[in-house]
Design a protein around this motif. Structure first.
Motif, PDB file in Angstrom:
ATOM      1  N   VAL A 233      -2.478   9.748   5.440  1.00 32.48           N
ATOM      2  CA  VAL A 233      -3.502   9.331   6.393  1.00 32.48           C
ATOM      3  C   VAL A 233      -3.211   7.882   6.763  1.00 32.48           C
ATOM      4  CG1 VAL A 233      -5.212  10.924   5.479  1.00 32.48           C
ATOM      5  CG2 VAL A 233      -5.157   8.595   4.628  1.00 32.48           C
ATOM      6  N   GLU A 234      -3.677   7.474   7.926  1.00 35.90           N
ATOM      7  CA  GLU A 234      -3.286   6.184   8.486  1.00 35.90           C
ATOM      8  C   GLU A 234      -3.786   5.010   7.647  1.00 35.90           C
ATOM      9  OE1 GLU A 234      -1.414   3.530  10.850  1.00 35.90           O
ATOM     10  OE2 GLU A 234      -1.293   5.711  11.083  1.00 35.90           O
ATOM     11  N   ASP A 235      -5.087   5.002   7.293  1.00 36.29           N
ATOM     12  CA  ASP A 235      -5.659   3.819   6.650  1.00 36.29           C
ATOM     13  C   ASP A 235      -6.935   4.195   5.903  1.00 36.29           C
ATOM     14  OD1 ASP A 235      -7.610   4.142   8.672  1.00 36.29           O
ATOM     15  OD2 ASP A 235      -6.615   2.685   9.984  1.00 36.29           O
ATOM     16  N   PHE A 256     -13.314   8.343  -3.109  1.00 43.10           N
ATOM     17  CA  PHE A 256     -12.342   7.257  -2.942  1.00 43.10           C
ATOM     18  C   PHE A 256     -11.749   6.851  -4.293  1.00 43.10           C
ATOM     19  CE2 PHE A 256     -11.168   2.788  -2.714  1.00 43.10           C
ATOM     20  CZ  PHE A 256     -10.472   2.713  -1.518  1.00 43.10           C
ATOM     21  N   VAL A 257     -10.413   6.789  -4.355  1.00 47.18           N
ATOM     22  CA  VAL A 257      -9.701   6.343  -5.554  1.00 47.18           C
ATOM     23  C   VAL A 257      -8.732   5.242  -5.152  1.00 47.18           C
ATOM     24  CG1 VAL A 257      -8.174   6.997  -7.457  1.00 47.18           C
ATOM     25  CG2 VAL A 257      -9.879   8.633  -6.613  1.00 47.18           C
ATOM     26  N   TYR A 261      -1.435   0.598  -4.700  1.00 43.13           N
ATOM     27  CA  TYR A 261      -0.337   0.674  -3.733  1.00 43.13           C
ATOM     28  C   TYR A 261      -0.708   1.553  -2.537  1.00 43.13           C
ATOM     29  CZ  TYR A 261       1.812  -1.112  -7.927  1.00 43.13           C
ATOM     30  OH  TYR A 261       2.079  -1.860  -9.052  1.00 43.13           O
ATOM     31  N   PHE A 262      -1.706   2.381  -2.719  1.00 42.53           N
ATOM     32  CA  PHE A 262      -2.303   3.179  -1.650  1.00 42.53           C
ATOM     33  C   PHE A 262      -3.684   3.606  -2.127  1.00 42.53           C
ATOM     34  CE2 PHE A 262       0.829   5.649  -4.056  1.00 42.53           C
ATOM     35  CZ  PHE A 262       0.038   6.624  -4.654  1.00 42.53           C
ATOM     36  N   ARG A 263      -4.521   4.103  -1.209  1.00 42.81           N
ATOM     37  CA  ARG A 263      -5.852   4.613  -1.547  1.00 42.81           C
ATOM     38  C   ARG A 263      -5.853   6.124  -1.350  1.00 42.81           C
ATOM     39  NH1 ARG A 263      -5.378  -0.536  -2.721  1.00 42.81           N
ATOM     40  NH2 ARG A 263      -6.146  -2.008  -1.188  1.00 42.81           N
ATOM     41  N   SER A 264      -6.628   6.824  -2.166  1.00 41.22           N
ATOM     42  CA  SER A 264      -6.502   8.277  -2.208  1.00 41.22           C
ATOM     43  C   SER A 264      -7.828   8.995  -2.329  1.00 41.22           C
ATOM     44  CB  SER A 264      -5.640   8.684  -3.416  1.00 41.22           C
ATOM     45  OG  SER A 264      -4.334   8.177  -3.332  1.00 41.22           O
ATOM     46  N   THR A 279      -3.306   6.901   1.801  1.00 46.93           N
ATOM     47  CA  THR A 279      -3.043   5.994   2.922  1.00 46.93           C
ATOM     48  C   THR A 279      -1.596   5.537   2.932  1.00 46.93           C
ATOM     49  OG1 THR A 279      -3.699   4.069   1.593  1.00 46.93           O
ATOM     50  CG2 THR A 279      -5.419   5.153   2.890  1.00 46.93           C
ATOM     51  N   ASP A 280      -1.098   5.207   4.115  1.00 51.96           N
ATOM     52  CA  ASP A 280       0.281   4.734   4.235  1.00 51.96           C
ATOM     53  C   ASP A 280       0.494   3.394   3.525  1.00 51.96           C
ATOM     54  OD1 ASP A 280       1.322   6.872   5.540  1.00 51.96           O
ATOM     55  OD2 ASP A 280       1.524   5.888   7.498  1.00 51.96           O
ATOM     56  N   GLY A 281      -0.536   2.562   3.462  1.00 46.95           N
ATOM     57  CA  GLY A 281      -0.390   1.249   2.838  1.00 46.95           C
ATOM     58  C   GLY A 281      -1.379   1.073   1.719  1.00 46.95           C
TER      59      GLY A 281
END
Length: 321
Positions: A233-235, A256-257, A261-264, A279-281
């Motif tokens: 997902v983008e962000d 939300f986790v 290094y990314f959110r999941s 997320t990509d970032g």
């Protein structure tokens, strides 16, 4: 709210050092992050990828020492694939596997693409897949210091195969909830039908393949098993949208986790296979420069205060040069 493709795949290993040796020295992937399992900090979590560990190239392993051998079966992520640029690259890898004693099968065709099936030392089912006739989600750039010529190097993750007992519920979630599109199907050597779905820009970097099998038992996970597959997902804003969307649609997710290094978020599809949206970032260069990824033990800020304790419990794991 459109998933962009495959983000990463996470699997299980019983031996982090042997795993590291195979994926860096044999497959030529870059160790982009050496960290710990955030839910069990006694053990390593290793991330491999392209030169920068870009989304769509990340193959990760949770170490669980003394893990039993898996019993393959249904309701599982039964195999994954890794992308290379060309059919010629597969010829290179066939020779390399033969020379280095890697268990592999003959080259074959799968849904219009040349593939080379192989296994790692713990029985992880994989294939190299050629991008020669592929378009869609972009690949990454191979690690130039992995001991493999760059033109033949692994560029990212390809199609992920699910084996399920009940096909329709999984298909319904992919298409009606997650926005995947069916693009076709093909037959296996045992005459079973595999259904192909894609998301985002499509192609090898976005595909899920699903086979229904009611004639085998459910997989019992062990070393060599795939734990979950993550989609891009983008962000964070879009991730929160997905959390609300899944909740309204009746799916129970983790919410939300923060993986730093990314959110999941995590959610099980109807046959029990674990999906993640990630997320990509922000990316793996948050705590290490791009030049030195994976060289030291990295801990997210919420674990940093426990570094001495965590390091004391971990066995030494020298990173590859």
């Amino acid at each position: 709210m459109k998933l962009k493709g495959i983000h990463h795949v996470s699997s299980l290993t019983a031996d982090a050092q042997k795993n590291l040796d195979f994926y860096t020295r044999i497959l030529g992937l870059r160790l982009v992050k050496k960290t710990v399992n955030q839910d069990n900090t006694q053990y390593y979590h290793l991330f491999y990828g392209d030169e920068k560990g870009n989304p769509g190239t990340e193959l990760t392993f949770f170490e669980i020492p003394n893990l039993a051998v898996k019993h393959p079966g249904t309701n599982s992520i039964s195999s994954i694939s890794l992308r290379v640029d060309s059919d010629e690259a597969l010829n290179y890898w066939r020779g390399r596997f033969t020379k280095l004693g890697v268990d592999h099968d003959s080259m074959t065709k799968r849904f219009g693409h040349a593939v080379l099936p192989f296994r790692d030392p713990e029985g992880h089912q994989m294939s190299l897949i050629s991008d020669e006739n592929n378009s869609g989600v972009s690949s990454g750039k191979p690690w130039s210091r992995g001991g493999v010529p760059e033109e033949f190097g692994i560029t990212g993750l390809g199609p992920v195969k699910l084996t399920v007992r009940y096909l329709e519920p999984s298909v319904q979630m992919l298409t009606e909830v997650m926005g995947f599109r069916k693009t076709g199907e093909y037959e296996t050597e045992s005459n079973n039908i595999v259904h192909v779905f894609e998301t985002g820009e499509g192609g090898n970097g976005s595909e899920i393949h699903i086979e229904q099998r009611k004639d085998i038992q459910e997989e019992r996970q062990g070393k060599g098993s795939v734990h979950h597959v993550a989609f891009r997902v983008e962000d964070e804003d879009e991730l929160y949208d997905w959390i609300e969307y899944l909740k309204k649609d009746g799916f129970k997710s983790s919410g939300f986790v923060d993986r730093f290094y990314f959110r999941s978020l995590y959610v099980n599809e109807p046959n029990g296979i674990l999906f993640e949206l990630a997320t990509d970032g922000p990316g793996f260069n948050l705590d290490e420069s791009s030049e030195h990824l994976g060289e030291q033990l990295s801990l997210p800020p919420f674990l940093e205060h426990r570094r001495v304790e965590i390091e004391s419990r971990l066995k030494s794991l020298p990173s590859p040069l």
